[in-house]
Each structure stands twice: as structure tokens, then as C-alpha cells.
Write a protein that holds these residues in place. Structure first.
Motif, mmCIF file in Angstrom:
data_model
loop_
_atom_site.group_PDB
_atom_site.id
_atom_site.type_symbol
_atom_site.label_atom_id
_atom_site.label_comp_id
_atom_site.label_asym_id
_atom_site.label_seq_id
_atom_site.Cartn_x
_atom_site.Cartn_y
_atom_site.Cartn_z
ATOM 1 N N GLN A 132 0.858 -1.177 0.000
ATOM 2 C CA GLN A 132 0.000 0.000 0.000
ATOM 3 C C GLN A 132 0.898 1.232 0.000
ATOM 4 O O GLN A 132 1.609 1.478 0.964
ATOM 5 N N VAL A 133 0.886 1.965 -1.093
ATOM 6 C CA VAL A 133 1.726 3.157 -1.220
ATOM 7 C C VAL A 133 0.808 4.373 -1.257
ATOM 8 O O VAL A 133 -0.060 4.483 -2.117
ATOM 9 N N THR A 134 1.019 5.271 -0.297
ATOM 10 C CA THR A 134 0.190 6.470 -0.202
ATOM 11 C C THR A 134 0.838 7.630 -0.957
ATOM 12 O O THR A 134 2.003 7.552 -1.362
ATOM 13 N N ASP A 135 0.084 8.704 -1.114
ATOM 14 C CA ASP A 135 0.654 9.908 -1.720
ATOM 15 C C ASP A 135 1.788 10.467 -0.857
ATOM 16 O O ASP A 135 2.764 11.003 -1.389
ATOM 17 N N ILE A 136 1.679 10.314 0.450
ATOM 18 C CA ILE A 136 2.761 10.772 1.322
ATOM 19 C C ILE A 136 4.009 9.937 1.077
ATOM 20 O O ILE A 136 5.115 10.468 1.008
ATOM 21 N N ASP A 137 3.856 8.623 0.903
ATOM 22 C CA ASP A 137 5.000 7.766 0.566
ATOM 23 C C ASP A 137 5.645 8.236 -0.741
ATOM 24 O O ASP A 137 6.870 8.330 -0.840
ATOM 25 N N ARG A 138 4.822 8.534 -1.733
ATOM 26 C CA ARG A 138 5.339 9.005 -3.026
ATOM 27 C C ARG A 138 6.049 10.350 -2.877
ATOM 28 O O ARG A 138 7.092 10.580 -3.472
ATOM 29 N N PHE A 139 5.477 11.228 -2.066
ATOM 30 C CA PHE A 139 6.075 12.544 -1.831
ATOM 31 C C PHE A 139 7.442 12.393 -1.160
ATOM 32 O O PHE A 139 8.421 13.020 -1.573
ATOM 33 N N LEU A 140 7.528 11.540 -0.140
ATOM 34 C CA LEU A 140 8.794 11.341 0.560
ATOM 35 C C LEU A 140 9.827 10.686 -0.346
ATOM 36 O O LEU A 140 11.014 11.003 -0.273
ATOM 37 N N CYS A 141 9.383 9.800 -1.212
ATOM 38 C CA CYS A 141 10.286 9.201 -2.195
ATOM 39 C C CYS A 141 10.814 10.275 -3.138
ATOM 40 O O CYS A 141 12.011 10.333 -3.422
ATOM 41 N N ALA A 142 9.946 11.144 -3.607
ATOM 42 C CA ALA A 142 10.364 12.242 -4.488
ATOM 43 C C ALA A 142 11.351 13.156 -3.776
ATOM 44 O O ALA A 142 12.348 13.602 -4.363
ATOM 45 N N CYS A 143 11.103 13.421 -2.496
ATOM 46 C CA CYS A 143 12.038 14.231 -1.705
ATOM 47 C C CYS A 143 13.398 13.554 -1.654
ATOM 48 O O CYS A 143 14.430 14.173 -1.905
ATOM 49 N N ARG A 144 13.390 12.283 -1.330
ATOM 50 C CA ARG A 144 14.642 11.515 -1.181
ATOM 51 C C ARG A 144 15.432 11.479 -2.476
ATOM 52 O O ARG A 144 16.653 11.530 -2.470
ATOM 53 N N LEU A 145 14.715 11.406 -3.604
ATOM 54 C CA LEU A 145 15.382 11.313 -4.908
ATOM 55 C C LEU A 145 15.589 12.676 -5.556
ATOM 56 O O LEU A 145 16.036 12.753 -6.701
ATOM 57 N N ALA A 146 15.258 13.748 -4.841
ATOM 58 C CA ALA A 146 15.390 15.132 -5.350
ATOM 59 C C ALA A 146 14.613 15.315 -6.646
ATOM 60 O O ALA A 146 15.058 15.978 -7.574
ATOM 61 N N ASP A 147 13.431 14.735 -6.688
ATOM 62 C CA ASP A 147 12.563 14.829 -7.863
ATOM 63 C C ASP A 147 11.555 15.960 -7.634
ATOM 64 O O ASP A 147 10.420 15.738 -7.226
#
Length: 185
Positions: free
Chosen positions: A20-35
Motif C-alpha cells: 500500500q503506497v500512499t501519496d505521502i510515501d510518493r512525496f517522501l520518495c520524491a524528496c529523497r530522490l530530489a525529484d
């Protein structure tokens, strides 16, 4: 996902996992990857929905020397004094990792040079000393001498550092030599 391990998530999915991947998970992933594009796509309001455990992504990125990721997270409103597992801030862990560029950036953004971690009651200059001796490998371009020099030139107190033979966590030879050149014994 929060650690930016998208390929691992895809591997798990290919073997039948249904995480289960939430929008917050996606946001934090984008933060981590500097996306930054993905961060904007997900919406700036997500940053306001984060809690203390979510902010730890900042500390983890700093430990890996991901200066651009750290910049994006601070721009998104992450607190600069967020603490990680050992009670160290982003400045502590970037110092330990020898990430001179991340340390310089955090200082420019107002990180507390004399902040003490909640485990050992140590400052970032002590963390760079210890990191130089341990040589952690999670930051690809570690430079503990440059990192120590940045902290010293920014005004880090050297009064409590111990380089003597009874030091439990000795510095590397290069950092030891630098600190001695500033009067540490």
C-alpha cells in the motif's frame, strides 16, 4: 518507497506483493530522490500533512550526502533540526558521513553548529571526528578533512574534543592532524 528504493518496490510487486503506497510515501520518495517535478505534481499541501516520523527522511538524505534532496526538503518546510535514530540532526549525520557539501549547505540554512545529539550529547564536530575514524560508506564522496574544516571555520567549539590515547572513538590520522593544528590535544 520512503527510502527512495523504487526498484525494490517494483521487484516485490513483480513477485506478487501488493504494498500500500500512499501519496505521502510518493512525496517522501520524491524528496529523497530530489525529484522536484514529482513533488510539485503531488502537491505542496502534502508537506503540511507530514509528521515527525516522516521528517526523518531529511536526516537520512543528509547521511547519504544528498545535498539537493536536503535542499528540496528544507524548501518544502521540513524542520532543519529534525532528529534521526541516534538523536542527531541532519548536520550531525552529514558531518559523520563526511559530506562537506551537505554540511556547508546546512550551515548556510542556519543549522545549529553547537546542537547536541540526544544519545551521546555530542556536537557535529565530534561526529565528524568519529566518522573520520569509522569511515562509513553511505556517502559516495566523503571528505572528513574538508567537513571538519568547514565546521571549524564556521565557529565550531573544539573545547570538548579529545584526541588523546584514551579516546574511545579516535579520529582518522588526517582529521587528527587537522584538529591538532587548531590546538586540540
Amino acid at each position: 518507497m520512503r527510502r527512495g528504493k523504487v526498484e525494490l518496490l517494483e521487484l516485490l510487486r513483480s513477485h506478487g506483493a501488493r504494498p500500500q503506497v500512499t501519496d505521502i510515501d510518493r512525496f517522501l520518495c520524491a524528496c529523497r530522490l530530489a525529484d522536484s517535478a514529482e513533488m510539485r505534481n503531488l502537491g505542496p499541501d502534502l508537506a503540511g500533512q507530514l509528521d515527525e516520523k516522516d521528517y526523518v527522511v531529511l536526516v537520512e538524505a543528509a547521511a547519504e550526502g544528498r545535498t539537493e534532496s536536503v535542499r528540496l526538503m528544507l524548501d518544502a518546510g521540513f524542520p532543519i533540526e529534525t532528529r534521526g535514530d541516534d538523536g542527531g540532526t541532519a548536520l550531525h549525520v552529514a558531518s559523520y558521513a563526511g559530506s562537506a557539501s551537505t554540511v556547508q549547505f546546512l550551515l548556510e540554512r542556519g543549522a545549529d553548529l553547537e546542537s547536541r545529539d540526544t544519545t551521546w550529547d555530542s556536537t557535529p564536530i565530534d561526529w565528524v571526528k568519529v566518522g573520520s575514524g569509522h569511515h562509513p560508506d553511505h556517502c559516495p564522496d566523503s571528505d572528513w578533512v574538508a567537513t571538519a574544516r568547514i565546521l571549524i571555520e564556521a565557529g565550531a567549539s573544539l573545547a570538548e574534543l579529545n584526541l588523546g590515547p584514551d579516546s574511545e572513538k579516535p579520529a582518522s590520522g588526517e582529521v587528527d592532524e587537522l584538529l591538532r593544528s587548531y590546538g586540540v590535544s
